[in-house]
Design an enzyme around this catalytic site. Sequence first.
Site, PDB file in Angstrom:
ATOM      1  N   THR A 239       0.845  -1.204   0.000  1.00  0.00           N
ATOM      2  CA  THR A 239       0.000   0.000   0.000  1.00  0.00           C
ATOM      3  C   THR A 239       0.874   1.245   0.000  1.00  0.00           C
ATOM      4  OG1 THR A 239      -1.782  -1.135   1.173  1.00  0.00           O
ATOM      5  CG2 THR A 239      -1.774   1.275   1.277  1.00  0.00           C
TER       6      THR A 239
ATOM      7  N   ASN B  25      -5.032  -9.476  -7.879  1.00  0.00           N
ATOM      8  CA  ASN B  25      -5.194 -10.197  -6.608  1.00  0.00           C
ATOM      9  C   ASN B  25      -6.542 -10.892  -6.472  1.00  0.00           C
ATOM     10  OD1 ASN B  25      -5.914  -7.290  -6.462  1.00  0.00           O
ATOM     11  ND2 ASN B  25      -6.748  -7.885  -4.482  1.00  0.00           N
TER      12      ASN B  25
ATOM     13  N   ALA C 196       5.928  -8.197   1.854  1.00  0.00           N
ATOM     14  CA  ALA C 196       6.495  -9.454   2.368  1.00  0.00           C
ATOM     15  C   ALA C 196       5.423 -10.454   2.814  1.00  0.00           C
ATOM     16  CB  ALA C 196       7.451  -9.160   3.525  1.00  0.00           C
ATOM     17  N   HIS C 197       4.304  -9.951   3.376  1.00  0.00           N
ATOM     18  CA  HIS C 197       3.336 -10.907   3.936  1.00  0.00           C
ATOM     19  C   HIS C 197       2.554 -11.649   2.856  1.00  0.00           C
ATOM     20  CE1 HIS C 197      -0.704  -8.814   3.723  1.00  0.00           C
ATOM     21  NE2 HIS C 197       0.060  -7.743   3.589  1.00  0.00           N
TER      22      HIS C 197
ATOM     23  N   CYS D  50      -9.628  -6.050   1.572  1.00  0.00           N
ATOM     24  CA  CYS D  50      -9.688  -4.637   1.938  1.00  0.00           C
ATOM     25  C   CYS D  50     -11.111  -4.108   1.905  1.00  0.00           C
ATOM     26  CB  CYS D  50      -8.811  -3.841   0.990  1.00  0.00           C
ATOM     27  SG  CYS D  50      -7.268  -4.684   0.677  1.00  0.00           S
TER      28      CYS D  50
HETATM   29  C1  LIG Z   1      -2.114  -7.194  -0.595  1.00  0.00           C
HETATM   30  C2  LIG Z   1      -2.006  -6.282  -1.752  1.00  0.00           C
HETATM   31  C3  LIG Z   1      -1.726  -4.923  -1.569  1.00  0.00           C
HETATM   32  C4  LIG Z   1      -1.578  -4.310  -0.186  1.00  0.00           C
HETATM   33  O1  LIG Z   1      -0.372  -4.722   0.389  1.00  0.00           O
HETATM   34  P1  LIG Z   1      -0.056  -4.403   1.932  1.00  0.00           P
HETATM   35  O2  LIG Z   1       1.376  -4.781   2.078  1.00  0.00           O
HETATM   36  O3  LIG Z   1      -0.968  -5.260   2.730  1.00  0.00           O
HETATM   37  O4  LIG Z   1      -0.270  -2.952   2.135  1.00  0.00           O
HETATM   38  C5  LIG Z   1      -1.628  -4.123  -2.685  1.00  0.00           C
HETATM   39  N1  LIG Z   1      -1.780  -4.623  -3.924  1.00  0.00           N
HETATM   40  C6  LIG Z   1      -2.033  -5.921  -4.143  1.00  0.00           C
HETATM   41  C7  LIG Z   1      -2.174  -6.427  -5.536  1.00  0.00           C
HETATM   42  C8  LIG Z   1      -2.149  -6.794  -3.070  1.00  0.00           C
HETATM   43  O5  LIG Z   1      -2.422  -8.075  -3.290  1.00  0.00           O
END
Ligand SMILES: *Cc1c(COP(=O)(O)O)cnc(C)c1O
Length: 398
Positions: free
Chosen positions: A83, A162, A211-212, A343
């Site tokens: 983000t 995603n 990373a997560h 989200c």
């Molecule tokens: C999860 C995700 C994000 C947000 O990432 P965070 O590290 O949780 O802020 C943004 N873009 C995509 C495509 C994602 O899958």
Amino acid sequence: MFHVGGAYAGVVSIFLDNHSTTRLDPRVLEAMMPWLTEQYGNAGSTTHEMGRDAREVVDSSRESVASVIGASAREIVFTSGATESNNLAILGTAGRQAGNGHLVTVETEHPAVLDPCDHLKRKGYAVTRLSVEHTTGLVDPAMLETVLRPETFLVSISLANNEIGTIQNLPAIAQRVHACGAVLHADCAQVVGRLPLDMDALGIDLASFSAHKFHGPKGVGALYVRRRGRPVRIDPLVYGGGQERGMRSGTLNVPSIVGMAEAARLAQEHGESESITIRKQRNQLWEILEKDIPEIAINGPRLSHESVRLPNNLNVHVPGVDGQTLLTTLAHEGLAVSAGSACSSENPRPSHVLQAIGLSEDAARASLRFGLSRFTTDQDIQRAAALVVAGVEKLREL
Ligand SMILES: *Cc1c(COP(=O)(O)O)cnc(C)c1O
């Protein structure tokens, strides 16, 4: 294989929501531990050994992350996640514009891309939201070309979606973007470990990582900022001590950076073979659902079209079933899946991505997203499929 369950055993026993987050790999935790405990030096205070140790481990972590994405270490800016990286890429390039320029993004982007673009629009920038091909969600490079202008400074298109896993043809897109003198930003949050990544081959100038999403810790990510060939300049969002070459001030999060690097190394080492297994499991999940659930359909590209769909993604439309109700039923049975992006799950509006590829609001509401990971077992797939089939039957009876 590692035992999955722990505190949630019995509550969430099958986790197929890996597009929203992934389990911390125990090897990553192990790499982080010293930096969470005795080794607490500040990587910016290198007048003593603890600080120098922290600086060294940040440097080697930077090298690792860079090598996994085909970049050089000085092109990596550590952030708090994708983000922040998306915001830094979009607002940071806009900040460099003398006049109010033009930027292009795509309808199916993550809110962390769309919202900063909307913010710029309110500030007076011109913003084009490109539509995508129905069903597949692909961007047509020729159509992109028609919206580019001399004052276009940025095009932001994610490498992989995603929700429906669509993989865009970034090399063809980059060619058009660069021909008009603009910069290409790609949200790559879903890609590490699932596809090989090479910033030069893909033609990417700015790229966001988290990373997560690849078994690292939450709250850490990176922005790739091109310095070789066509160097990109961005303004910071956060000012202060001048860390990260002034692009992101603040004391470096050493343990998380170490964790991200270890997670990236593991993704590099095991990603290709894991993805083969994961793709088979995903296809098997679909085969069972297709056999046992009348009228079920795939959202997004055909699974056999491997080059344009993430191997770990499945998104299905189950006509006549409310996705939210089905999710709740499945959650009671211990299966974690999602209706769309996490989200927006607090206000369950139908997915903007599914609507962009041609689904009606109702059809979008009747959809489920599955995301597989390194820790998904064949048994998980069998049990998850049985739970979904039973859940749909139950709801359709009502
Ligand atoms: C999860 C995700 C994000 C947000 O990432 P965070 O590290 O949780 O802020 C943004 N873009 C995509 C495509 C994602 O899958």
